[in-house]
Design an enzyme around this catalytic site. Structure first.
Site, PDB file in Angstrom:
ATOM      1  N   GLU A  26       0.820  -1.226   0.000  1.00 28.86           N
ATOM      2  CA  GLU A  26       0.000   0.000   0.000  1.00 28.86           C
ATOM      3  C   GLU A  26       0.850   1.271   0.000  1.00 28.86           C
ATOM      4  OE1 GLU A  26      -0.637  -2.709   1.666  1.00 28.86           O
ATOM      5  OE2 GLU A  26      -2.787  -3.021   1.945  1.00 28.86           O
ATOM      6  N   GLY A  27       2.080   1.182   0.480  1.00 26.90           N
ATOM      7  CA  GLY A  27       2.975   2.347   0.429  1.00 26.90           C
ATOM      8  C   GLY A  27       3.224   2.751  -1.020  1.00 26.90           C
ATOM      9  N   HIS A  28       3.594   1.753  -1.851  1.00 26.85           N
ATOM     10  CA  HIS A  28       3.823   2.034  -3.279  1.00 26.85           C
ATOM     11  C   HIS A  28       2.531   2.525  -3.942  1.00 26.85           C
ATOM     12  CE1 HIS A  28       6.849  -1.261  -2.470  1.00 26.85           C
ATOM     13  NE2 HIS A  28       7.633  -0.319  -2.968  1.00 26.85           N
ATOM     14  N   LYS A  45       9.488   6.752   4.111  1.00 25.97           N
ATOM     15  CA  LYS A  45      10.045   5.701   4.977  1.00 25.97           C
ATOM     16  C   LYS A  45      11.553   5.598   4.758  1.00 25.97           C
ATOM     17  CE  LYS A  45       9.647   1.163   4.587  1.00 25.97           C
ATOM     18  NZ  LYS A  45      10.960   0.552   4.825  1.00 25.97           N
ATOM     19  N   GLN A  98      17.269   8.098   1.842  1.00 22.79           N
ATOM     20  CA  GLN A  98      17.254   7.976   0.374  1.00 22.79           C
ATOM     21  C   GLN A  98      16.662   9.239  -0.257  1.00 22.79           C
ATOM     22  OE1 GLN A  98      16.276   4.341  -2.044  1.00 22.79           O
ATOM     23  NE2 GLN A  98      14.248   5.254  -2.069  1.00 22.79           N
ATOM     24  N   SER A 111       8.349  -4.197   1.836  1.00 24.69           N
ATOM     25  CA  SER A 111       8.378  -5.498   1.159  1.00 24.69           C
ATOM     26  C   SER A 111       9.113  -6.510   2.039  1.00 24.69           C
ATOM     27  CB  SER A 111       9.075  -5.380  -0.192  1.00 24.69           C
ATOM     28  OG  SER A 111       8.472  -4.349  -0.943  1.00 24.69           O
TER      29      SER A 111
HETATM   30  O1  PAF Z   1      13.285   2.648  -2.676  1.00 21.32           O
HETATM   31  C1  PAF Z   1      13.462   1.743  -3.517  1.00 21.32           C
HETATM   32  O2  PAF Z   1      12.646   0.845  -3.696  1.00 21.32           O
HETATM   33  C2  PAF Z   1      14.740   1.746  -4.338  1.00 21.32           C
HETATM   34  O3  PAF Z   1      15.830   2.159  -3.581  1.00 21.32           O
HETATM   35  C3  PAF Z   1      14.634   2.565  -5.641  1.00 21.32           C
HETATM   36  C4  PAF Z   1      14.412   4.040  -5.352  1.00 21.32           C
HETATM   37  C5  PAF Z   1      13.481   2.032  -6.479  1.00 21.32           C
HETATM   38  C6  PAF Z   1      15.924   2.432  -6.445  1.00 21.32           C
HETATM   39  O4  PAF Z   1      16.188   1.122  -6.784  1.00 21.32           O
END
Ligand code: PAF
Length: 282
Positions: free
Chosen positions: A35-37, A149, A153, A186
């Site tokens: 659900e995050g994606h 989250k 990054q 995941s």
């Molecule tokens: O956050 C992620 O799932 C990965 O680090 C990304 C940004 C898709 C890069 O592979």
């Protein structure tokens, strides 16, 4: 929804859309979507004409003893989730397509990558920045959506985009949690029933930290040490780090100052699974 496996196909598709003045969003993922994606794709679909998602388990962002091989994959299910959430296309390249023979160029963002996850995962952000910049160059999105989250990054990608003048707007989206508080990931699928219960210490520590901040505590060391104390009570948990840093440069901060956002970030092993969670001060 269109499914593309090559750079050429996806380029042709986005170029066509651009000719028709469509705005394009990119949602980069490694698949096994939750659900995050879904929330990223839905928001991207609201704010743009065309959403292109990528599903690619990027080998170069995993260290030698990390979970690249065992990382969960289910592309068929991912496609259903993406289509339902509003993606117009998915880019699902092979590693050969992304890193053909003699691939020797990497993006090395310094400073912001050296603390937190960068300390325990030394090659990680170089791999992330390299693949994300490649995806930006392939899809040429107007906006790209990332979850909060992975807070470090997000700071690293914002820095790379700023430093390299990449013409894309980076949109950070809130953490999506299970009903009991565990941040969606995941990697949660790796947890046994007992570990799943133990994993709640991450969100409990976040909640405790947020409450201390709301009560007016400014001393980050006090907050971090209370968060650590709580996590250490859980026998299945082993702390990698709990730290308070400046959201922009990811350097440690000793106190919460007005007008500057502090990120309280934690990485904790529950059994063999390394999970992360965080909160940001207002
Ligand atoms: O956050 C992620 O799932 C990965 O680090 C990304 C940004 C898709 C890069 O592979």
């Amino acid at each position: 929804m269109k499914v593309f496996h090559t750079v050429e196909e996806v380029r042709k598709y986005v170029n066509q859309k651009r000719k028709n003045d469509k705005t394009i969003a990119l949602v980069p993922t490694m698949g096994y979507l939750h659900e995050g994606h879904e929330s990223l794709v839905k928001r991207a679909a609201k704010e743009n004409d065309i959403v292109v998602a990528s599903v690619f388990v990027n080998p170069i962002q995993f260290g030698p003893n990390e979970d690249f091989e065992s990382y969960p994959r289910d592309f068929e299910r991912d496609c259903k989730v993406l289509e339902k959430a509003g993606a117009a296309a998915v880019f699902n390249p092979t590693a050969e397509e992304m890193y053909g023979e003699n691939f020797t160029t990497y993006v090395n963002t310094t400073g912001v990558t050296e603390n937190l996850c960068g300390k325990s995962r030394p090659v990680h952000f170089k791999g992330v920045c390299t693949v994300v910049l490649k995806l930006f160059n392939i899809v040429t999105p107007d906006r790209a959506y990332f979850g909060q989250k992975d807070a470090q990054q997000l700071s690293v990608i914002r820095r790379m985009v700023r430093d390299l003048n990449v013409p894309v707007e980076i949109v950070g989206c809130p953490i999506i949690r299970e009903k009991d508080g565990l941040a969606k990931s995941s990697r949660n699928t790796y947890l046994s029933e007992e570990e799943r219960k133990a994993a709640l210490v991450l969100s409990q520590a976040v909640k405790l930290g947020q409450e201390m901040v709301a009560d007016g505590e400014k001393d980050t060391m006090k907050i971090v040490s209370k968060m650590k104390e709580l996590i250490e009570k859980e026998p299945l948990a082993k702390i990698d780090y709990v730290e308070a840093v400046d959201l922009d440069d990811v350097e440690n901060v000793l106190s919460i100052s007005d007008g500057k956002k502090a990120l309280f970030a934690e990485a904790v092993y529950i059994g063999k699974t390394r999970l992360i969670d965080n909160f940001i001060t207002e």
